[in-house]
Design a protein around this motif. Sequence first.
Motif, PDB file in Angstrom:
ATOM      1  N   VAL A 199       0.832  -1.197   0.000  1.00  0.00           N
ATOM      2  CA  VAL A 199       0.000   0.000   0.000  1.00  0.00           C
ATOM      3  C   VAL A 199       0.873   1.256   0.000  1.00  0.00           C
ATOM      4  O   VAL A 199       0.787   2.099  -0.890  1.00  0.00           O
ATOM      5  N   HIS A 202       3.175   1.417  -3.140  1.00  0.00           N
ATOM      6  CA  HIS A 202       2.437   1.103  -4.360  1.00  0.00           C
ATOM      7  C   HIS A 202       3.233   1.514  -5.600  1.00  0.00           C
ATOM      8  O   HIS A 202       3.771   2.612  -5.689  1.00  0.00           O
ATOM      9  N   ASN A 207       1.091  -3.651  -5.335  1.00  0.00           N
ATOM     10  CA  ASN A 207      -0.023  -2.841  -5.827  1.00  0.00           C
ATOM     11  C   ASN A 207      -1.049  -2.716  -4.706  1.00  0.00           C
ATOM     12  O   ASN A 207      -1.508  -3.720  -4.156  1.00  0.00           O
ATOM     13  N   ARG A 208      -1.405  -1.481  -4.387  1.00  0.00           N
ATOM     14  CA  ARG A 208      -2.307  -1.256  -3.245  1.00  0.00           C
ATOM     15  C   ARG A 208      -3.705  -1.848  -3.464  1.00  0.00           C
ATOM     16  O   ARG A 208      -4.421  -2.135  -2.508  1.00  0.00           O
ATOM     17  N   TYR A 209      -4.085  -2.044  -4.706  1.00  0.00           N
ATOM     18  CA  TYR A 209      -5.422  -2.538  -5.009  1.00  0.00           C
ATOM     19  C   TYR A 209      -5.492  -4.059  -5.142  1.00  0.00           C
ATOM     20  O   TYR A 209      -6.545  -4.642  -4.935  1.00  0.00           O
ATOM     21  N   LYS A 210      -4.373  -4.697  -5.474  1.00  0.00           N
ATOM     22  CA  LYS A 210      -4.377  -6.137  -5.719  1.00  0.00           C
ATOM     23  C   LYS A 210      -3.660  -6.946  -4.640  1.00  0.00           C
ATOM     24  O   LYS A 210      -4.006  -8.101  -4.394  1.00  0.00           O
ATOM     25  N   ASP A 211      -2.645  -6.347  -4.012  1.00  0.00           N
ATOM     26  CA  ASP A 211      -1.765  -7.130  -3.133  1.00  0.00           C
ATOM     27  C   ASP A 211      -2.030  -6.937  -1.647  1.00  0.00           C
ATOM     28  O   ASP A 211      -1.363  -7.568  -0.820  1.00  0.00           O
ATOM     29  N   ALA A 212      -2.947  -6.067  -1.275  1.00  0.00           N
ATOM     30  CA  ALA A 212      -3.277  -5.883   0.146  1.00  0.00           C
ATOM     31  C   ALA A 212      -4.247  -6.984   0.560  1.00  0.00           C
ATOM     32  O   ALA A 212      -5.464  -6.782   0.633  1.00  0.00           O
ATOM     33  N   GLN A 213      -3.711  -8.168   0.845  1.00  0.00           N
ATOM     34  CA  GLN A 213      -4.520  -9.351   1.108  1.00  0.00           C
ATOM     35  C   GLN A 213      -4.378  -9.817   2.557  1.00  0.00           C
ATOM     36  O   GLN A 213      -3.454  -9.426   3.274  1.00  0.00           O
ATOM     37  N   HIS A 493       1.566  10.831  -1.895  1.00  0.00           N
ATOM     38  CA  HIS A 493       0.855   9.584  -2.182  1.00  0.00           C
ATOM     39  C   HIS A 493      -0.366   9.800  -3.070  1.00  0.00           C
ATOM     40  O   HIS A 493      -0.733   8.915  -3.850  1.00  0.00           O
ATOM     41  N   ASP A 497      -0.069   7.223  -8.732  1.00  0.00           N
ATOM     42  CA  ASP A 497      -1.034   6.357  -9.380  1.00  0.00           C
ATOM     43  C   ASP A 497      -0.409   5.046  -9.847  1.00  0.00           C
ATOM     44  O   ASP A 497      -1.092   4.089 -10.138  1.00  0.00           O
TER      45      ASP A 497
END
Length: 497
Positions: A199, A202, A207-213, A493, A497
Amino acid sequence: MTAEAIDRESEIIAPSVEEETFQWTKQWYPVAVIEFLDPAQPHGLQLLGKEIAIWRDGTGKWQCFEDACPHRLAPLSEGRVEKDGTLLCAYHAWRFDGRGNCKHIPQSKDNATEAKNCTNPKANAIAFPTQERQGLLWVWAESGERARAESQSRSPRLIPELEENASPSAVKKFWNIRDLPYGWDFFIENVSDPAHVPVSHHGLVGNRYKDAQYYDMPRLRDVSTQEGFAFGVTSVEPSIVQTKHDFQPPCLMKITTIFKDEGQLILVLYATPTRPGWCRHIGCQVMVKNSSGELPKGLAFFALPMPTWLGHVLASLFLHQDLVFLHYQEKAFAKKGGDRWSDSVFTPNPQDKMVITFRQWLHTRAGGGVPWDEGCNPSLPAPERDKARLFDVWNTHTKECSYCQNALRTVRRIEFLAYGIAIFCFGIGIFFDARSVAAKALILDPAIRAIALQSAIPSGALLGAMLGSALFGTVGYALKKFGRLFYAYEFNHAKND
């Protein structure tokens, strides 16, 4: 783990009655990367709020003194390293050897008086034990003969893979060093938290949208007052066997990722508490080859072959992504005014397990925080609202790094050379253009002269000169912008993008 569960966690990690509270001053701290230092001069810095000066004596060994001459308390870091290997106080020219013994007091009445005063213990500089290991200068945080004896019984927090007898499959990347405008505890908290990486970083690491699991962090090593603790990460990445975060107080977080092909990536992250609201970070990557002799993928582009100075410059791209959070986060916590960290936060996910344990270790086993030197103002500095100053690189790294200073001088020389060539090419172009106009003006026939003067097709020499001027002007401008990275690098931040 919820905030309400922290008390139950503290019962697990609370020290036994027999276990001694962590002793902050009876420790080795890394304070410098030796190859980056200028041995021709002393260097001033802080350790646990103490002002200290490091310098290299005539035997080639780096020493550490309290940064105050015993004569009138002038800073020894503003002195000189003399040709005889002594440190000279530039205020009244008193000189000291590597052990702190006073060797010369000029303006004495005679040699006998000077010798007598030099033997007085009050004339000696206060010296701290030092040692040079794995390319770093380590300083013991207490002074005196007793401290020297105690320091010999404890080893610094070294990296076994970097020892001389270690496996040749371990490859160390460059050391990086930076003074960071937030406290030691917030540095350790941050590197205990792998959840922030995709996050906060990023586009650079994840990737803040795919890898924050979701993942869990099982404890791998029980909590110890003196030896710290370790946690793992239940990775969903199929190529990874295990990731281990190993905290070894007071200064080391060692993060080891073991891949299925037996290769390893080790992040060596040291943090030394310097003064309230600041810490000194020293770190590197160690990459261990697999059985086929292949290196694993390192941390972003920092694992690529590059000169050390370039790695230092580009480190801002990574460090400042966290810096902008941690600087203000520390101030917000202090503003809350509570004694317990758990009263100010809400930590419901298992990704916070190691952060919670660290805060509990600090609260129950290490006195609650860094015991600053009694001469140090323990108050935090105010939040820095000027982003140009917050993201300062010159004062936090460049001015004390010989590699970066040399690189900056080279960049500036090439920049000026590029601008000089651009101006020269432009002048040549003007010359050719003037000659062309003058030659056309000599044509006697008015009709032919008018056609010649209106011609829009420049000569080949003119076109080449103008293109050369534009090219070298662009190079000079690019180098000027690149050179600014040695001074500051601002990050936002919202624009990442």
